[in-house]
Design an enzyme around this catalytic site. Structure first.
Site, PDB file in Angstrom:
ATOM      1  N   SER A 442       3.071   7.816  -7.809  1.00  0.00           N
ATOM      2  CA  SER A 442       2.587   7.761  -9.194  1.00  0.00           C
ATOM      3  C   SER A 442       3.706   7.549 -10.201  1.00  0.00           C
ATOM      4  O   SER A 442       3.635   8.039 -11.329  1.00  0.00           O
ATOM      5  CB  SER A 442       1.799   9.032  -9.559  1.00  0.00           C
ATOM      6  OG  SER A 442       0.772   9.211  -8.633  1.00  0.00           O
ATOM      7  N   ARG A 443       4.751   6.854  -9.765  1.00  0.00           N
ATOM      8  CA  ARG A 443       5.854   6.465 -10.653  1.00  0.00           C
ATOM      9  C   ARG A 443       6.689   7.657 -11.163  1.00  0.00           C
ATOM     10  O   ARG A 443       7.432   7.523 -12.122  1.00  0.00           O
ATOM     11  CB  ARG A 443       5.339   5.679 -11.870  1.00  0.00           C
ATOM     12  CG  ARG A 443       4.523   4.442 -11.507  1.00  0.00           C
ATOM     13  CD  ARG A 443       5.336   3.477 -10.673  1.00  0.00           C
ATOM     14  NE  ARG A 443       4.664   2.194 -10.454  1.00  0.00           N
ATOM     15  CZ  ARG A 443       4.522   1.633  -9.253  1.00  0.00           C
ATOM     16  NH1 ARG A 443       4.948   2.242  -8.155  1.00  0.00           N
ATOM     17  NH2 ARG A 443       3.962   0.450  -9.134  1.00  0.00           N
TER      18      ARG A 443
END
Ligand code: NPW
Ligand code: FMN
Ligand code: PLP
Ligand code: K
Length: 461
Positions: A442-443
């Site tokens: 999720s970055r």
């Protein structure tokens, strides 16, 4: 491993008879056993699938296996998919008692892979599975499908209607032949399965000409030259060590939808070496151990006095406490920019490990002795290349380079020392600042910023 794009030329398609003959030759005079071929075929199916459908997105796989060797390929593929990180289920309604098949079943059972009878299959497959592997019939299929495969094929056909209505629906992967299709004529009345992926084995059969889905792969990397010659097989080359290769053009993709969700072990501050050079060595060694191609390739960014940055790849040739060394032409654009502004940055990206390292610092030429020593360690062809190449200039044509290269090759054909040209040598970047980046889900990546000799901060951004 990525599949090749060099295979846009003509491809050979086999008749049903030829496919059966090749099978007989492989398992007769050529000495293969059915077990071997099936193992390689099933592995090809699993690797083709893994190239297109990542287990993080397409996890639940139902392998529907038929009574013959096509079904066996499905059983083998299910086992490999398990080891690749998928969650396979198997529907195998018409079993044979042959030891090969009972062995494959036992292997799957030992991995706790669920076997579902036709009655146990969910009514609506679209909620329970991400991929459906059609391993019901291969090249020995004839006539109309008999129960229970007629209904199973109907279910797969029905899923196409879902797709037309843009509803979420599992993808269909057919092994060798889309089951129910005529082996040579294809989907004769247009009411058959429309797979998203077809994995042709050994060579595509004639029906594959009618396949219009986005992903056509070839597997079964065991065809010896004698068979290729006899059947005049024209097939795409397998890239590197891959067990599969894409046939035809890759599908048009939406670039904005291209993204990886990185999954890596945590990179915690307490694991980071106090000395960033040591940390760099550690990650570099990991990149080498992971077998990444050219782990020493790095992007070098420079800016001249106009302040406009430029980047290019160069190869790291040594790294120690004194800095990062590469070699190049002292009359190149990068050399001019470095003479105007010694500040530069290096960037390593190790794709297979989800890692990036940024290094910033100031650059100086290495000593003449050091350049001299390295120059003579290079292959003689590259030494001559360095004399020939007026880097960053426009050449009238490649023939000019080749002509000069040939002349010098002759001149030094006696093995005498090739003098290092004055315009060629090394640079060393003395690092001031490092950033180690480990890609996460999720970055929310791990980033650790280090200044030489003085560790500052670790953050997640
Ligand atoms: N180099 C190679 O060649 C390699 C080949 N490999 C693989 O082998 C596949 C060919 O395998 P295969 O010959 O066992 O035939 P396959 O198509 O699986 O099915 C035969 C079974 O289906 C049955 N059946 C037929 N029609 C039917 C119908 N209408 N309705 C119901 N049943 C029907 C038939 O029964 P029968 O009609 O004989 O009673 C028999 O039991 C090939 O496509 C590839 O995947 C790889 O493993 C390795 C390398
Ligand atoms: C993977 C890779 C490694 C390279 N390694 C070097 C190198 O070590 N030295 C070099 O001069 N050029 C290397 N090149 C070529 C450079 O990227 C570049 O084209 C050339 O040095 C001219 O750059 P410039 O005009 O900006 O000075 C490499 C290119 C690639 C793709
Ligand atoms: C133009 C140029 N010079 C030098 C190098 C580095 O070569 P070597 O590894 O032989 O030093 C490369 C590598 O790609 C290059 O392209
Ligand atoms: K099939």
């Amino acid at each position: 491993m990525a599949s090749s794009l060099q295979n846009q030329g003509s491809i050979t398609y086999l008749t049903q008879r030829e496919a059966a003959e090749i099978d007989e030759i492989l398992m007769g005079p050529l000495g293969f056993s059915v077990d071997q071929l099936m193992e390689l075929a099933g592995l090809s199916v699993a690797t083709s699938m893994a190239e297109v459908y990542k287990p993080s997105e397409y996890n639940r796989v139902l392998a529907i296996c038929g009574p013959g060797n096509n079904g066996g390929d499905g059983l083998v593929a299910a086992r490999h998919l398990y080891h690749f990180g998928y969650k396979p289920f198997v529907c195998y309604p018409k079993r044979t008692s042959k030891p090969l098949y009972s062995g494959l079943v036992t292997q799957l059972e030992s991995l706790s892979i669920p076997f579902l009878s036709v009655d146990e299959l969910p009514v609506d497959w679209s909620n329970d599975f991400d991929i459906l592997v059609d391993a019901m019939f291969g090249f020995s299929f004839h006539g109309a499908p008999r129960p229970p495969f007629d209904n199973l094929i109907e279910k797969l056909v029905h899923l196409n209607n879902y797709k037309q209505r843009q509803q979420k629906s599992p993808v269909i992967v057919s092994v060798d032949i889309p089951s129910g299709w005529h082996v040579e004529e294809g989907d004769v009345n247009g009411e058959g399965i429309k797979p998203d992926m077809l994995v042709s084995l050994t060579a595509p059969k004639l029906c594959a000409k009618k396949f219009s889905g986005p992903h056509h792969f070839l597997g079964g990397r065991f065809v010896p030259p004698s068979i290729a010659e006899k059947y005049k097989l024209h097939l795409p080359p397998y890239p590197g060590t891959s067990m599969c290769v894409r046939i035809g053009k890759p599908p048009q993709i939406d670039i904005s939808a291209l993204r990886e969700n990185y999954m890596s072990p945590d990179f915690l501050e307490e694991q980071v070496e106090a000395d960033p050079i040591d940390q760099f060595r550690k990650w570099f060694d990991d990149a080498v151990a992971a077998g990444l191609k050219e782990p020493n390739a790095m992007a070098l960014s420079t800016t001249g006095k106009d302040g406009k940055p430029s980047s290019r790849m160069v190869l790291l040739k040594s790294v120690d406490k004194d800095g990062f060394v590469w070699y190049t032409n002292y009359e190149s654009r990068k050399a001019r920019e470095l003479s105007e502004n010694s500040h530069a940055s290096l960037l390593f990206y190790w794709d297979g490990l989800n890692r990036q390292v940024r290094v910033e610092g100031s650059v100086q030429k290495v000593s003449d002795d050091e350049s001299e020593q390295y120059f003579h360690s290079r292959p003689r062809g590259s030494q001559i290349g360095a004399i020939v190449s007026k880097q960053s200039t426009i050449v009238p044509g490649r023939h000019v380079l080749h002509q000069l290269y040939k002349e010098l090759e002759e001149k030094y054909s006696d093995g005498s020392l090739i003098p290092k040209p004055k315009h060629w040598g090394g640079y060393r970047l003395q690092p001031e600042r490092f950033e180690f980046w480990q890609g996460q889900q999720s970055r929310l990546h791990d980033r650790c910023l280090l200044y030489l000799g003085n560790r500052r901060t670790g953050s997640r951004i």
